[in-house]
Design a protein around this motif. Structure first.
Motif, PDB file in Angstrom:
ATOM      1  N   GLU A  94       3.237 -13.209 -15.133  1.00 33.97           N
ATOM      2  CA  GLU A  94       4.006 -11.973 -15.097  1.00 33.97           C
ATOM      3  C   GLU A  94       3.379 -10.875 -15.965  1.00 33.97           C
ATOM      4  O   GLU A  94       3.809  -9.735 -15.921  1.00 33.97           O
ATOM      5  CB  GLU A  94       5.460 -12.222 -15.527  1.00 33.97           C
ATOM      6  N   ALA A  95       2.359 -11.213 -16.764  1.00 33.16           N
ATOM      7  CA  ALA A  95       1.661 -10.210 -17.555  1.00 33.16           C
ATOM      8  C   ALA A  95       0.816  -9.300 -16.663  1.00 33.16           C
ATOM      9  O   ALA A  95       0.423  -8.219 -17.070  1.00 33.16           O
ATOM     10  CB  ALA A  95       0.779 -10.873 -18.611  1.00 33.16           C
ATOM     11  N   VAL A  96       0.537  -9.742 -15.459  1.00 30.92           N
ATOM     12  CA  VAL A  96      -0.187  -8.949 -14.471  1.00 30.92           C
ATOM     13  C   VAL A  96       0.802  -8.596 -13.371  1.00 30.92           C
ATOM     14  O   VAL A  96       1.461  -9.476 -12.825  1.00 30.92           O
ATOM     15  CB  VAL A  96      -1.378  -9.744 -13.882  1.00 30.92           C
ATOM     16  N   GLU A  97       0.907  -7.314 -13.056  1.00 30.29           N
ATOM     17  CA  GLU A  97       1.838  -6.900 -12.013  1.00 30.29           C
ATOM     18  C   GLU A  97       1.424  -7.486 -10.673  1.00 30.29           C
ATOM     19  O   GLU A  97       0.243  -7.656 -10.393  1.00 30.29           O
ATOM     20  CB  GLU A  97       1.863  -5.373 -11.907  1.00 30.29           C
ATOM     21  N   ALA A  98       2.413  -7.756  -9.841  1.00 27.28           N
ATOM     22  CA  ALA A  98       2.132  -8.247  -8.494  1.00 27.28           C
ATOM     23  C   ALA A  98       1.427  -7.147  -7.714  1.00 27.28           C
ATOM     24  O   ALA A  98       1.771  -5.970  -7.831  1.00 27.28           O
ATOM     25  CB  ALA A  98       3.424  -8.656  -7.801  1.00 27.28           C
ATOM     26  N   PRO A  99       0.416  -7.497  -6.928  1.00 29.29           N
ATOM     27  CA  PRO A  99      -0.302  -6.463  -6.173  1.00 29.29           C
ATOM     28  C   PRO A  99       0.600  -5.806  -5.133  1.00 29.29           C
ATOM     29  O   PRO A  99       1.486  -6.436  -4.573  1.00 29.29           O
ATOM     30  CB  PRO A  99      -1.453  -7.229  -5.526  1.00 29.29           C
ATOM     31  N   GLN A 100       0.346  -4.528  -4.905  1.00 34.61           N
ATOM     32  CA  GLN A 100       1.127  -3.756  -3.946  1.00 34.61           C
ATOM     33  C   GLN A 100       0.477  -3.825  -2.570  1.00 34.61           C
ATOM     34  O   GLN A 100      -0.719  -4.101  -2.429  1.00 34.61           O
ATOM     35  CB  GLN A 100       1.210  -2.297  -4.398  1.00 34.61           C
ATOM     36  N   VAL A 101       1.276  -3.540  -1.558  1.00 29.88           N
ATOM     37  CA  VAL A 101       0.750  -3.428  -0.198  1.00 29.88           C
ATOM     38  C   VAL A 101      -0.137  -2.193  -0.156  1.00 29.88           C
ATOM     39  O   VAL A 101       0.211  -1.140  -0.681  1.00 29.88           O
ATOM     40  CB  VAL A 101       1.904  -3.296   0.828  1.00 29.88           C
ATOM     41  N   ARG A 102      -1.326  -2.320   0.463  1.00 29.58           N
ATOM     42  CA  ARG A 102      -2.228  -1.171   0.532  1.00 29.58           C
ATOM     43  C   ARG A 102      -2.878  -1.094   1.908  1.00 29.58           C
ATOM     44  O   ARG A 102      -2.884  -2.070   2.664  1.00 29.58           O
ATOM     45  CB  ARG A 102      -3.266  -1.243  -0.576  1.00 29.58           C
ATOM     46  N   VAL A 103      -3.423   0.044   2.216  1.00 31.15           N
ATOM     47  CA  VAL A 103      -4.060   0.277   3.514  1.00 31.15           C
ATOM     48  C   VAL A 103      -5.410  -0.414   3.526  1.00 31.15           C
ATOM     49  O   VAL A 103      -6.166  -0.365   2.549  1.00 31.15           O
ATOM     50  CB  VAL A 103      -4.223   1.794   3.771  1.00 31.15           C
ATOM     51  N   ASP A 104      -5.719  -1.065   4.643  1.00 28.92           N
ATOM     52  CA  ASP A 104      -6.998  -1.749   4.813  1.00 28.92           C
ATOM     53  C   ASP A 104      -8.041  -0.725   5.248  1.00 28.92           C
ATOM     54  O   ASP A 104      -7.995  -0.222   6.374  1.00 28.92           O
ATOM     55  CB  ASP A 104      -6.867  -2.856   5.852  1.00 28.92           C
ATOM     56  N   PRO A 105      -9.008  -0.390   4.391  1.00 30.66           N
ATOM     57  CA  PRO A 105      -9.989   0.628   4.762  1.00 30.66           C
ATOM     58  C   PRO A 105     -10.986   0.134   5.811  1.00 30.66           C
ATOM     59  O   PRO A 105     -11.619   0.938   6.497  1.00 30.66           O
ATOM     60  CB  PRO A 105     -10.697   0.958   3.450  1.00 30.66           C
ATOM     61  N   ALA A 106     -11.128  -1.179   5.970  1.00 30.16           N
ATOM     62  CA  ALA A 106     -12.088  -1.720   6.929  1.00 30.16           C
ATOM     63  C   ALA A 106     -11.567  -1.674   8.362  1.00 30.16           C
ATOM     64  O   ALA A 106     -12.346  -1.721   9.313  1.00 30.16           O
ATOM     65  CB  ALA A 106     -12.449  -3.150   6.556  1.00 30.16           C
TER      66      ALA A 106
END
Length: 150
Positions: free
Chosen positions: A25-37
């Protein structure tokens, strides 16, 4: 005189410190992001979904260490008692019962040790997953510097 005391306390301290330092929990959960590929246009946008967090088993470090100490002290006591030379059947039976009890505690200590190791491994895997799936910008914003991984 202090070596037995250190041997009694230090393994618990090391595993507790490791458990705390692997806090996912010391690292935030990754967010949904746009796939540039992906070939994105204004109607179809491909997103990168982070994998969901897995349930972490509880780390029972204190219970494991206490069971381990009880097992060791019980085996030493059983060895001292069994070293007596009393040929009576009652003594032989009680010696075997003591040995069976110590063996049962040893099995419980082994199961708890496996649980502790699995818990620590799950915490490390979850922390690594969060680091791997986060963007470099998000990690820098959290104050996490992974260095230059060229």
């Amino acid at each position: 005189w202090f070596i037995p005391f250190v041997s009694l306390i230090r393994p618990y301290q090391v595993l507790s410190g490791l458990h705390q330092s692997l806090e996912p929990e010391a690292v935030e959960a990754p967010q949904v992001r746009v796939d540039p590929a992906a070939g994105n246009n204004y109607r179809d946008v491909a997103f990168i979904q982070p994998t969901p967090m897995t349930k972490l088993p509880p780390a029972l470090i204190g219970v494991w260490w206490g069971t381990y100490l009880v097992m060791n002290l019980g085996s030493r006591f059983a060895n001292v008692v069994s070293s007596r030379t009393d040929p009576s059947p009652a003594f032989v039976i009680s010696t075997y019962q003591n040995a069976m009890l110590v063996s049962a505690v040893a099995v419980v200590a082994a199961v708890l040790a496996m649980t502790v190791v699995r818990g620590l491994t799950a915490r490390a895997v979850e922390r690594f997953r969060r680091l791997r799936e986060s963007t470099p910008e998000a990690l820098v914003a959290q104050g996490i510097d992974l260095g230059s991984a060229a």
